[in-house]
Design a protein around this motif. Structure first.
Motif, mmCIF file in Angstrom:
data_model
loop_
_atom_site.group_PDB
_atom_site.id
_atom_site.type_symbol
_atom_site.label_atom_id
_atom_site.label_comp_id
_atom_site.label_asym_id
_atom_site.label_seq_id
_atom_site.Cartn_x
_atom_site.Cartn_y
_atom_site.Cartn_z
ATOM 1 N N ALA A 33 -43.762 -106.200 16.019
ATOM 2 C CA ALA A 33 -44.264 -107.493 15.564
ATOM 3 C C ALA A 33 -45.500 -107.248 14.707
ATOM 4 C CB ALA A 33 -44.615 -108.387 16.752
ATOM 5 N N TYR A 34 -45.526 -107.784 13.494
ATOM 6 C CA TYR A 34 -46.692 -107.566 12.623
ATOM 7 C C TYR A 34 -47.934 -108.256 13.189
ATOM 8 C CZ TYR A 34 -45.452 -112.203 10.778
ATOM 9 O OH TYR A 34 -45.147 -113.535 10.651
ATOM 10 N N SER A 35 -47.720 -109.273 14.030
ATOM 11 C CA SER A 35 -48.812 -109.930 14.763
ATOM 12 C C SER A 35 -48.177 -110.712 15.902
ATOM 13 C CB SER A 35 -49.616 -110.867 13.861
ATOM 14 O OG SER A 35 -48.814 -111.964 13.447
ATOM 15 N N LEU A 36 -48.982 -111.117 16.862
ATOM 16 C CA LEU A 36 -48.456 -111.917 17.963
ATOM 17 C C LEU A 36 -48.271 -113.367 17.519
ATOM 18 C CD1 LEU A 36 -50.484 -110.611 21.029
ATOM 19 C CD2 LEU A 36 -48.223 -109.912 20.234
ATOM 20 N N PRO A 37 -47.250 -114.041 18.034
ATOM 21 C CA PRO A 37 -47.029 -115.437 17.626
ATOM 22 C C PRO A 37 -48.092 -116.362 18.193
ATOM 23 C CG PRO A 37 -45.525 -114.816 19.391
ATOM 24 C CD PRO A 37 -46.242 -113.563 18.992
ATOM 25 N N TYR A 38 -48.311 -117.458 17.486
ATOM 26 C CA TYR A 38 -49.166 -118.517 18.009
ATOM 27 C C TYR A 38 -48.295 -119.740 18.256
ATOM 28 C CZ TYR A 38 -49.077 -119.911 13.088
ATOM 29 O OH TYR A 38 -48.661 -120.257 11.834
ATOM 30 N N ARG A 39 -48.820 -120.712 18.955
ATOM 31 C CA ARG A 39 -48.030 -121.869 19.349
ATOM 32 C C ARG A 39 -47.411 -122.559 18.125
ATOM 33 N NH1 ARG A 39 -50.086 -127.340 22.509
ATOM 34 N NH2 ARG A 39 -48.002 -128.072 23.100
ATOM 35 N N GLY A 40 -46.115 -122.768 18.194
ATOM 36 C CA GLY A 40 -45.409 -123.447 17.120
ATOM 37 C C GLY A 40 -44.993 -122.549 15.974
ATOM 38 N N SER A 41 -45.310 -121.249 16.070
ATOM 39 C CA SER A 41 -44.989 -120.348 14.962
ATOM 40 C C SER A 41 -43.569 -119.796 15.095
ATOM 41 C CB SER A 41 -45.993 -119.190 14.923
ATOM 42 O OG SER A 41 -45.840 -118.350 16.062
ATOM 43 N N ASP A 42 -43.128 -119.108 14.075
ATOM 44 C CA ASP A 42 -41.825 -118.447 14.070
ATOM 45 C C ASP A 42 -42.018 -117.141 13.317
ATOM 46 O OD1 ASP A 42 -39.270 -117.540 13.828
ATOM 47 O OD2 ASP A 42 -38.445 -119.361 12.936
ATOM 48 N N ILE A 43 -42.037 -116.013 14.038
ATOM 49 C CA ILE A 43 -42.288 -114.737 13.383
ATOM 50 C C ILE A 43 -41.025 -113.887 13.402
ATOM 51 C CG2 ILE A 43 -44.729 -114.812 14.053
ATOM 52 C CD1 ILE A 43 -44.112 -112.545 16.040
ATOM 53 N N GLU A 44 -40.903 -113.036 12.402
ATOM 54 C CA GLU A 44 -39.771 -112.127 12.296
ATOM 55 C C GLU A 44 -40.088 -110.847 13.060
ATOM 56 O OE1 GLU A 44 -35.928 -111.057 10.941
ATOM 57 O OE2 GLU A 44 -36.997 -112.963 10.732
ATOM 58 N N LEU A 45 -39.152 -110.423 13.926
ATOM 59 C CA LEU A 45 -39.317 -109.194 14.692
ATOM 60 C C LEU A 45 -38.358 -108.139 14.176
ATOM 61 C CD1 LEU A 45 -39.418 -110.656 18.331
ATOM 62 C CD2 LEU A 45 -41.369 -110.118 16.864
ATOM 63 N N HIS A 46 -38.717 -106.888 14.405
ATOM 64 C CA HIS A 46 -37.823 -105.786 14.067
ATOM 65 C C HIS A 46 -37.478 -105.070 15.363
ATOM 66 C CE1 HIS A 46 -36.954 -101.567 12.500
ATOM 67 N NE2 HIS A 46 -36.023 -102.343 11.973
ATOM 68 N N GLN A 47 -36.251 -105.268 15.841
ATOM 69 C CA GLN A 47 -35.869 -104.688 17.125
ATOM 70 C C GLN A 47 -35.792 -103.172 17.034
ATOM 71 O OE1 GLN A 47 -32.758 -106.633 19.413
ATOM 72 N NE2 GLN A 47 -31.984 -104.658 20.117
ATOM 73 N N GLN A 48 -36.415 -102.494 18.005
ATOM 74 C CA GLN A 48 -36.422 -101.033 18.048
ATOM 75 C C GLN A 48 -35.421 -100.473 19.047
ATOM 76 O OE1 GLN A 48 -37.707 -98.915 16.112
ATOM 77 N NE2 GLN A 48 -39.062 -100.214 14.906
ATOM 78 N N GLY A 49 -35.148 -101.227 20.087
ATOM 79 C CA GLY A 49 -34.196 -100.703 21.063
ATOM 80 C C GLY A 49 -34.155 -101.529 22.322
ATOM 81 N N VAL A 50 -33.175 -101.228 23.149
ATOM 82 C CA VAL A 50 -33.040 -101.825 24.476
ATOM 83 C C VAL A 50 -33.066 -100.674 25.467
ATOM 84 C CG1 VAL A 50 -31.588 -103.181 26.020
ATOM 85 C CG2 VAL A 50 -31.692 -103.761 23.584
ATOM 86 N N ASN A 51 -34.158 -100.577 26.235
ATOM 87 C CA ASN A 51 -34.358 -99.464 27.157
ATOM 88 C C ASN A 51 -34.389 -99.974 28.588
ATOM 89 O OD1 ASN A 51 -34.971 -98.421 24.641
ATOM 90 N ND2 ASN A 51 -36.665 -97.184 25.345
ATOM 91 N N ILE A 52 -34.079 -99.107 29.532
ATOM 92 C CA ILE A 52 -34.390 -99.450 30.912
ATOM 93 C C ILE A 52 -35.880 -99.175 31.114
ATOM 94 C CG2 ILE A 52 -32.089 -99.044 31.830
ATOM 95 C CD1 ILE A 52 -33.137 -96.363 32.942
#
Length: 326
Positions: A33-52
């Motif tokens: 995440a380039y930054s953490l979301p704030y209330r009401g925002s919509d940010i683009e994420l780049h998924q890195q993986g699904v780990n246990i």
């Protein structure tokens, strides 16, 4: 010098005491995440993986890869996430002593910022549904080391776990990594836990929280050595404080001191505290001094933060190769 001493000491890792790891196995969905979301925002994420993941599972993996054996009380339930966890545990040759069909395992969205800092959004599952009958069935040996996480201790089932801890023989040593949930512990639970004289590991933020509870002055800054002295005077309990690039400080009675860090190129900090705990437990279970065990914890954590995810603790041979550059 400290690096060569650790490399020479690694072959002596072997269980002289049993270890029991009590806590969670969950799924970590990791995204940049380039930054953490704030209330009401919509940010683009780049998924890195699904780990246990899960604190206890990360500790169990660290112990296993360092050549240690442990009794793993990691509830595995029934559902989509549980199936992934069960398959991955088998692939890593890790066995859980607890299987249940009460619910699915929980999961967590881990947001990683550009500097590697992580923020968790967690949904609980069967890992936070403990009962006394299950805990009593573990049949711990009298000289065991028992690991617990603040995630379970601060959950609705925390009182069940604390009552179980209170019932354990004094010959069993308890190791607690409270994690970010330390401020969520219900009133009175911390004092009950500290009556048991556990070995406690805190990171900088958690230590700053403790300082704020100890001090009448709001916003008091962290004086690591002063906090350790104050902690021991209150609880006569061993304390480890992990202070990022400054290394770690430990105090157990009159034995105290700084343990140097190992430099790392930080990819993400997921599992850093868990892997540190795994290293410390491996050292203590092998009969090492607390200072040497903390050195091992620093080394394992350094390796983990330089790799993606929290379930990437090194094998002994990998750790030796990693440390060789120092």
């Amino acid at each position: 010098m400290i690096t060569s001493e650790l490399i020479n000491k690694l072959p002596s890792l072997a269980n002289r005491r049993p270890v029991c790891v009590v806590g969670a196995a969950v799924i970590d969905v990791i995204a940049d995440a380039y930054s953490l979301p704030y209330r009401g925002s919509d940010i683009e994420l780049h998924q890195q993986g699904v780990n246990i993941g899960g604190c206890a599972l990360n500790v169990a993996i660290a112990l296993h890869r360092l050549g240690m054996t442990s009794l793993n009380a990691l509830p595995v339930g029934k559902g989509i996430w549980s199936d992934i966890i069960r398959k991955t545990l088998a692939e890593n040759d890790i066995v859980s002593a607890i299987k249940t069909d009460k619910a699915d395992n929980g999961w967590c969205l881990a947001l990683v910022e550009p500097d590697g800092e992580r923020t968790f959004l967690s949904i609980s599952g069967v890992e936070n549904q403990w009962d006394r009958q299950t805990l009593d069935s573990l049949n711990l040996q009298a000289d065991s080391l028992v690991y617990l996480s603040g995630y379970q201790l601060s959950s609705p089932c925390g009182d069940v776990l604390i009552s179980w801890i209170e019932s354990l023989p004094e010959s069993i040593d308890v190791f607690i990594d409270f994690g970010p949930r330390i401020s969520d512990l219900p009133e009175g639970h911390l004092s009950r836990l500290m009556t048991r004289k556990p070995i406690v590991s805190l990171n900088r933020q958690e230590a700053e929280y403790i300082v704020s509870t100890f001090s009448e002055k709001k916003g008091s800054s962290l004086d690591t050595e002063a906090l350790a002295r104050d902690w021991f005077s209150r609880y006569t309990s061993p304390l480890i404080i992990r202070v990022d690039k400054e290394g770690a400080y430990y105090q157990h009675g009159q034995n105290r001191g700084w343990v140097a860090p190992f430099d790392a190129t930080v990819v993400d900090t997921i599992g850093a505290g868990d892997s540190h705990a795994g290293g410390v437990l491996a050292g203590l279970a092998s009969g090492w001094l607390l200072s040497d065990a903390v050195t091992l914890g620093n080394a394992v954590a350094s390796y983990v933060v330089s790799h993606r995810g929290g379930d990437c603790a090194p094998l002994k041979a990998q750790l030796v190769e990693y440390l060789a550059k120092y």
